[in-house]
Design a protein around this motif. Structure first.
Motif, PDB file in Angstrom:
ATOM      1  N   ASP A 472       0.804  -1.218   0.000  1.00  0.00           N
ATOM      2  CA  ASP A 472       0.000   0.000   0.000  1.00  0.00           C
ATOM      3  C   ASP A 472       0.837   1.268   0.000  1.00  0.00           C
ATOM      4  OD1 ASP A 472      -2.239  -1.599   0.087  1.00  0.00           O
ATOM      5  OD2 ASP A 472      -2.354  -1.578   2.285  1.00  0.00           O
ATOM      6  N   GLU A 473       2.165   1.162   0.067  1.00  0.00           N
ATOM      7  CA  GLU A 473       2.997   2.355   0.107  1.00  0.00           C
ATOM      8  C   GLU A 473       3.095   2.994  -1.280  1.00  0.00           C
ATOM      9  OE1 GLU A 473       6.233   1.705   3.668  1.00  0.00           O
ATOM     10  OE2 GLU A 473       6.721   0.967   1.678  1.00  0.00           O
ATOM     11  N   PRO A 474       2.879   4.306  -1.366  1.00  0.00           N
ATOM     12  CA  PRO A 474       3.058   4.983  -2.648  1.00  0.00           C
ATOM     13  C   PRO A 474       4.540   5.192  -2.934  1.00  0.00           C
ATOM     14  CG  PRO A 474       2.437   6.580  -0.984  1.00  0.00           C
ATOM     15  CD  PRO A 474       2.395   5.241  -0.311  1.00  0.00           C
ATOM     16  N   PRO A 475       4.925   5.380  -4.172  1.00  0.00           N
ATOM     17  CA  PRO A 475       6.339   5.620  -4.475  1.00  0.00           C
ATOM     18  C   PRO A 475       6.803   6.956  -3.917  1.00  0.00           C
ATOM     19  CG  PRO A 475       5.002   5.926  -6.437  1.00  0.00           C
ATOM     20  CD  PRO A 475       4.091   5.365  -5.390  1.00  0.00           C
ATOM     21  N   LYS A 476       8.052   6.978  -3.522  1.00  0.00           N
ATOM     22  CA  LYS A 476       8.645   8.195  -2.986  1.00  0.00           C
ATOM     23  C   LYS A 476       9.434   8.955  -4.039  1.00  0.00           C
ATOM     24  CE  LYS A 476      11.920   9.785   0.539  1.00  0.00           C
ATOM     25  NZ  LYS A 476      12.848   9.351   1.618  1.00  0.00           N
ATOM     26  N   ARG A 477      10.036   8.226  -4.977  1.00  0.00           N
ATOM     27  CA  ARG A 477      10.901   8.852  -5.966  1.00  0.00           C
ATOM     28  C   ARG A 477      10.893   8.026  -7.241  1.00  0.00           C
ATOM     29  NH1 ARG A 477      15.129   8.357  -3.353  1.00  0.00           N
ATOM     30  NH2 ARG A 477      16.207   6.695  -4.472  1.00  0.00           N
ATOM     31  N   LEU A 478      10.938   8.703  -8.378  1.00  0.00           N
ATOM     32  CA  LEU A 478      11.081   8.047  -9.677  1.00  0.00           C
ATOM     33  C   LEU A 478      12.488   8.286 -10.198  1.00  0.00           C
ATOM     34  CD1 LEU A 478       7.746   8.821 -11.565  1.00  0.00           C
ATOM     35  CD2 LEU A 478       8.295   6.892 -10.096  1.00  0.00           C
ATOM     36  N   GLU A 479      13.050   7.258 -10.794  1.00  0.00           N
ATOM     37  CA  GLU A 479      14.381   7.344 -11.395  1.00  0.00           C
ATOM     38  C   GLU A 479      14.251   6.986 -12.873  1.00  0.00           C
ATOM     39  OE1 GLU A 479      18.190   5.907  -9.383  1.00  0.00           O
ATOM     40  OE2 GLU A 479      17.865   4.393 -10.944  1.00  0.00           O
ATOM     41  N   LEU A 480      14.559   7.940 -13.731  1.00  0.00           N
ATOM     42  CA  LEU A 480      14.402   7.772 -15.177  1.00  0.00           C
ATOM     43  C   LEU A 480      15.755   7.999 -15.838  1.00  0.00           C
ATOM     44  CD1 LEU A 480      11.154   9.913 -15.561  1.00  0.00           C
ATOM     45  CD2 LEU A 480      11.302   7.456 -15.145  1.00  0.00           C
ATOM     46  N   ARG A 481      16.061   7.186 -16.852  1.00  0.00           N
ATOM     47  CA  ARG A 481      17.320   7.336 -17.587  1.00  0.00           C
ATOM     48  C   ARG A 481      17.145   6.829 -19.004  1.00  0.00           C
ATOM     49  NH1 ARG A 481      19.246   3.884 -13.429  1.00  0.00           N
ATOM     50  NH2 ARG A 481      20.748   5.515 -12.927  1.00  0.00           N
ATOM     51  N   SER A 482      18.029   7.327 -19.884  1.00  0.00           N
ATOM     52  CA  SER A 482      17.957   6.976 -21.295  1.00  0.00           C
ATOM     53  C   SER A 482      18.773   5.748 -21.646  1.00  0.00           C
ATOM     54  CB  SER A 482      18.460   8.148 -22.145  1.00  0.00           C
ATOM     55  OG  SER A 482      19.803   8.472 -21.807  1.00  0.00           O
ATOM     56  N   GLY A 483      19.844   5.459 -20.902  1.00  0.00           N
ATOM     57  CA  GLY A 483      20.705   4.328 -21.218  1.00  0.00           C
ATOM     58  C   GLY A 483      21.190   3.639 -19.967  1.00  0.00           C
ATOM     59  N   VAL A 484      21.915   2.534 -20.179  1.00  0.00           N
ATOM     60  CA  VAL A 484      22.381   1.724 -19.063  1.00  0.00           C
ATOM     61  C   VAL A 484      23.387   2.497 -18.216  1.00  0.00           C
ATOM     62  CG1 VAL A 484      23.561  -0.416 -18.451  1.00  0.00           C
ATOM     63  CG2 VAL A 484      21.964  -0.382 -20.371  1.00  0.00           C
ATOM     64  N   PHE A 485      24.300   3.227 -18.859  1.00  0.00           N
ATOM     65  CA  PHE A 485      25.346   3.929 -18.137  1.00  0.00           C
ATOM     66  C   PHE A 485      25.019   5.403 -17.891  1.00  0.00           C
ATOM     67  CE2 PHE A 485      27.478   0.428 -20.336  1.00  0.00           C
ATOM     68  CZ  PHE A 485      28.053  -0.215 -19.262  1.00  0.00           C
ATOM     69  N   SER A 486      23.809   5.821 -18.200  1.00  0.00           N
ATOM     70  CA  SER A 486      23.426   7.209 -17.953  1.00  0.00           C
ATOM     71  C   SER A 486      23.136   7.419 -16.473  1.00  0.00           C
ATOM     72  CB  SER A 486      22.199   7.574 -18.791  1.00  0.00           C
ATOM     73  OG  SER A 486      21.724   8.847 -18.449  1.00  0.00           O
ATOM     74  N   ALA A 487      23.593   8.551 -15.932  1.00  0.00           N
ATOM     75  CA  ALA A 487      23.328   8.843 -14.523  1.00  0.00           C
ATOM     76  C   ALA A 487      21.849   9.063 -14.254  1.00  0.00           C
ATOM     77  CB  ALA A 487      24.137  10.077 -14.085  1.00  0.00           C
ATOM     78  N   GLY A 488      21.095   9.534 -15.263  1.00  0.00           N
ATOM     79  CA  GLY A 488      19.652   9.662 -15.124  1.00  0.00           C
ATOM     80  C   GLY A 488      19.226  10.839 -14.277  1.00  0.00           C
ATOM     81  N   VAL A 489      17.910  10.915 -14.052  1.00  0.00           N
ATOM     82  CA  VAL A 489      17.310  11.970 -13.237  1.00  0.00           C
ATOM     83  C   VAL A 489      16.474  11.313 -12.149  1.00  0.00           C
ATOM     84  CG1 VAL A 489      17.264  13.562 -15.191  1.00  0.00           C
ATOM     85  CG2 VAL A 489      15.253  12.208 -14.693  1.00  0.00           C
ATOM     86  N   ARG A 490      16.275  12.061 -11.054  1.00  0.00           N
ATOM     87  CA  ARG A 490      15.469  11.581  -9.936  1.00  0.00           C
ATOM     88  C   ARG A 490      14.418  12.621  -9.594  1.00  0.00           C
ATOM     89  NH1 ARG A 490      20.569   9.985  -9.609  1.00  0.00           N
ATOM     90  NH2 ARG A 490      21.012   7.812  -9.109  1.00  0.00           N
ATOM     91  N   VAL A 491      13.190  12.174  -9.511  1.00  0.00           N
ATOM     92  CA  VAL A 491      12.049  13.061  -9.292  1.00  0.00           C
ATOM     93  C   VAL A 491      11.395  12.673  -7.979  1.00  0.00           C
ATOM     94  CG1 VAL A 491       9.919  13.989 -10.250  1.00  0.00           C
ATOM     95  CG2 VAL A 491      11.726  13.203 -11.796  1.00  0.00           C
TER      96      VAL A 491
END
Length: 494
Positions: A472-491
């Protein structure tokens, strides 16, 4: 027949058999004999000059025609008939102006949603909007159900109240279809208060107050002090050493030759020693070693010098052991202290809640909130809304609670870019994470697999992503990235 000729003949037969076998598929199939010939054979077709002749079988299999290998077409956004634009008002309190436009000629039923930041509430809502808080979410939202006439623009206004006055407030807005899951368009705006204070700048401490500089100065002072003390002791011992004489003086018991050696200058003749002049004698001159003790320096100008006695070689003084050990210990303590302080500062500066942003990762990680465009190496991600519950999507066949995230993806490069569902993650407050549910995401996108199609260069796509949560816990943060070695973004969505 010689053995070599037999081998050549066998090889020729084998090659001819291979040629026959290869020519069989290229030959046209023979006409079956069971088919009766027509009574009146059809006239032979006239040969047209310049027509292509029938290819003659050559025994080589025909090459199949080249078929271009085409991959999946890139995702190109269709121009929706409905668009939305959001702008921040210049009021003292956070306020927004929302314009929903229908570019088509037919009326469209829509649902407009504006996300409210955490801790804020709507004080003014126009156009018949309602304020609600979705189940399982900490932030509220304002929703409108509008029927947009063709070629029309509808303007909406909202005003918010936030706990901390003067801070920046971002409120993304999206316009959906009647089901509220497939977005037509999304936009965002940030209200900046007039009393927003600039971020405090941390000034570095002066150089003379930094621990490494102080430690290095203390070590250098110890070394200099030890050197001065050793030099003073060395000079003192040299002056008080036995047999040492000042430069330019004559040693006792000699003629004052350089080096301080005793140089007797006479030969005893009857107890007297002749000097340079005739008839001049010196009493006691025949004593070995010149003048006796207590008679002062010997006279100069003797006639018969004797071999000079070599002076003893002076031994080079070395610094005492305690001084060498003390200086080495001071230098070692300074080096160890500087290394320990540097390591402590580096460890204290590490953030254990973040993943590495250098080394094997490409680019640096960026963290933001809902509605903020965040860029990484190839994509610009913007998360506009996150909602969870059975009223959002039907539960997945494997169980779990679906969470729908409305995400905008813009390709910042000059090439088509692909991305993968397993790299898009939703983190729970406990630290566990789940990847995007590709099957549920395909259902939310009306059967279109958004991960198998690349994003066109320079284009922006708007699509829903589904994460199936366990519990029942909602997500706290989303992690999105374009590639395997990309550092990505955190929302941060909680």
């Amino acid at each position: 027949m010689p053995a070599s000729r037999r081998h050549h003949r066998a090889l020729a037969v084998f090659v001819n058999c291979l040629g026959v076998i290869a020519a069989v598929p290229a030959l046209s199939p023979a006409t079956p004999h069971a088919v009766a010939a027509p009574a009146h054979p059809a006239p032979a077709p006239a040969v047209i000059p310049g027509a292509a002749a029938t290819p003659i079988p050559t025994g080589v299999p025909a090459v199949p025609p080249a078929v271009p290998t085409t991959g999946p077409a890139p995702v190109r956004p269709s121009m929706p008939p409905v668009s939305v634009a959001v702008g921040a008002s210049g009021t003292p309190a956070p306020g927004y102006r929302i314009e929903v436009r229908n570019a088509g000629s037919a009326p469209v039923d829509t649902m407009v949603r504006q996300e409210l930041p955490n801790g804020s509430r709507a004080t003014t809502v126009t156009g018949g909007g309602r304020t609600s808080r979705p189940a399982g979410m900490s932030a509220g939202e304002v929703t409108w159900r509008l029927r947009l006439p063709g070629k029309s623009t509808t303007t909406l206004h909202t005003a918010l109240s936030v706990p901390g006055p003067g801070r920046s407030v971002t409120a993304p807005t999206c316009v959906y279809g009647t089901d509220g899951t497939r977005p037509f368009d999304c936009a965002t705006a940030t209200w900046v208060g007039a009393a927003t204070a600039p971020a405090a700048q941390v000034t570095a401490a002066p150089a003379w107050r930094r621990p490494p500089v102080l430690l290095a100065a203390f070590t250098a002072l110890l070394v200099v002090t030890a050197g001065v003390v050793w030099w003073a002791l060395w000079r003192r011992r040299r002056r008080t050493a036995p047999g040492s004489a000042a430069p330019g003086t004559m040693a006792r018991g000699g003629t004052g030759a350089p080096g301080g050696g005793a140089t007797p200058t006479g030969t005893p003749v009857g107890g007297t020693m002749h000097t340079g002049g005739l008839g001049s004698v010196v009493p006691g001159g025949g004593m070995p070693g010149g003048a006796g003790p207590g008679q002062g320096p010997p006279e100069r100008g003797t006639v018969y010098p004797r071999t000079a006695v070599p002076s003893p070689a002076s031994r080079r003084r070395r610094p005492p052991v305690w001084l060498v050990v003390g200086v080495a210990a001071a230098v070692l303590a300074g080096v160890v202290g500087a290394a320990a302080w540097s390591a402590t500062q580096r460890v204290a500066a590490m953030d254990t809640t973040k993943q590495p942003t250098s080394g094997a990762w490409v680019g640096s990680s960026v963290t933001g909130a809902l509605g903020q465009p965040l860029r990484e190496t190839a994509f610009e991600f913007t998360v506009y809304r996150v909602s969870c519950g059975a009223d959002v999507l039907p539960p997945s066949p494997g169980g779990g609670r679906p969470c729908l995230a409305t995400v905008g993806v813009r390709n910042l490069t000059n090439e088509d870019q692909t991305w993968h569902g397993q790299l898009q993650r939703a983190y729970l407050p406990s630290g566990n994470w789940v990847a995007a549910d590709e099957d549920a995401t395909r259902v939310a996108n009306l059967g279109r697999d958004v991960f198998s199609q690349p994003v066109a260069a320079g284009r922006r796509v708007l699509l829903p992503l589904v994460f199936t949560m366990r519990g029942d816990e909602p997500p706290k943060r989303l992690e999105l990235r374009s590639g395997v070695f990309s550092a990505g973004v955190r929302v941060d969505v909680a």
